[in-house]
Design a protein around this motif. Structure first.
Motif, mmCIF file in Angstrom:
data_model
loop_
_atom_site.group_PDB
_atom_site.id
_atom_site.type_symbol
_atom_site.label_atom_id
_atom_site.label_comp_id
_atom_site.label_asym_id
_atom_site.label_seq_id
_atom_site.Cartn_x
_atom_site.Cartn_y
_atom_site.Cartn_z
ATOM 1 N N VAL A 191 51.268 22.556 -14.841
ATOM 2 C CA VAL A 191 52.050 23.679 -15.376
ATOM 3 C C VAL A 191 52.318 23.468 -16.859
ATOM 4 O O VAL A 191 52.177 24.400 -17.669
ATOM 5 N N LEU B 210 49.158 24.224 -18.662
ATOM 6 C CA LEU B 210 48.886 25.658 -18.678
ATOM 7 C C LEU B 210 49.737 26.364 -19.741
ATOM 8 O O LEU B 210 49.229 27.174 -20.524
ATOM 9 N N GLU C 107 53.392 19.241 -11.844
ATOM 10 C CA GLU C 107 54.224 19.544 -13.016
ATOM 11 C C GLU C 107 53.398 19.484 -14.299
ATOM 12 O O GLU C 107 53.549 20.314 -15.193
#
Length: 180
Positions: free
Chosen positions: A88, A91, A85
Motif C-alpha cells: 500500500v 502504491l 502494508e
C-alpha cells in the motif's frame, strides 16, 4: 464538469477534441496544464505500474514486487519488505510520484511544445530523462533497492519509462484550452 468538457471539445462539450495545429501558440493556462498533468500522470502511472507487475510475474517474482520496491523510496530503506502494508505504501508513493511527474511535464515542457510532433518528442525525451535520473542516478546513489541488476530489467525499465509513461502523457495535452 461542463466547463471542462467545453474547454476540451468546444461549445456544447461534444465532438472531436480540438488539437493544436503546427506552430499555434497555446495560451499559458497553468491550472489547465496542472489538471491535464494530473490526469495524464495518473493514467500513465497506472499503466506503467501494471506493465511492471506483469514483467515481475514473467520473471518469476510476485506481482507486488514493484510496489515493495517503490515503498523503499518512502521509507528510505535499502531492502524491500514483503508485507501488505508495504504494498500500500508503494502504491501510494508510486501514485504521488506519477502525479508529480505528470504535473511537471505539463508545466515545464508542454508550454514550449507547439506541435503534435514536438509533443511526442518531448514526451519520449521526458520518459528517457525519468529513466536515467530515477534508476541510474537516484537508484545507484540514494535508493539502492533500485540499483541496476539484470539486463532484462534495465531494458524493460527503459522501454516502459519512454514508451509507456512518456507516450501516455501525450493525449492529455493535445486539446487546446478554450480562448476567452
Amino acid at each position: 464538469m461542463t466547463a471542462l468538457l467545453e474547454r476540451l471539445f468546444g461549445p456544447g462539450g461534444r465532438g472531436v477534441p480540438r488539437v493544436a495545429s503546427a506552430g499555434e501558440r497555446r495560451p499559458l493556462d497553468p491550472g489547465g496544464l496542472l489538471l491535464r498533468g494530473v490526469a495524464g500522470g495518473l493514467v500513465a502511472g497506472v499503466v506503467f505500474l501494471l506493465a511492471h507487475m506483469w514483467f515481475a510475474l514473467s520473471q518469476g517474482m510476485s506481482a507486488l514486487s514493484p510496489m515493495y520496491i517503490m515503498a523503499t523510496v518512502f521509507r528510505a530503506s535499502e531492502v524491500p519488505v514483503h508485507s501488505p502494508e508495504e504494498a500500500v505504501v508503494g502504491l501510494v508513493t508510486h501514485g504521488a510520484l506519477s502525479l508529480g511527474f505528470g504535473m511537471g511535464f505539463g508545466l515545464l515542457l508542454v508550454p514550449w511544445l507547439r506541435s503534435v510532433r514536438g509533443l511526442v518528442a518531448g514526451a519520449l525525451g521526458f520518459g528517457l530523462v525519468l529513466w536515467v535520473v530515477n534508476l541510474h542516478v537516484l537508484g545507484r546513489f540514494i535508493f539502492t533497492a533500485f540499483s541496476p541488476s539484470a539486463v532484462e530489467f534495465q531494458v524493460f525499465g527503459g522501454l516502459a519509462h519512454v514508451f509507456v509513461f512518456g507516450l501516455l502523457m501525450v493525449p492529455f495535452f493535445l486539446a487546446v484550452p478554450g480562448r476567452r
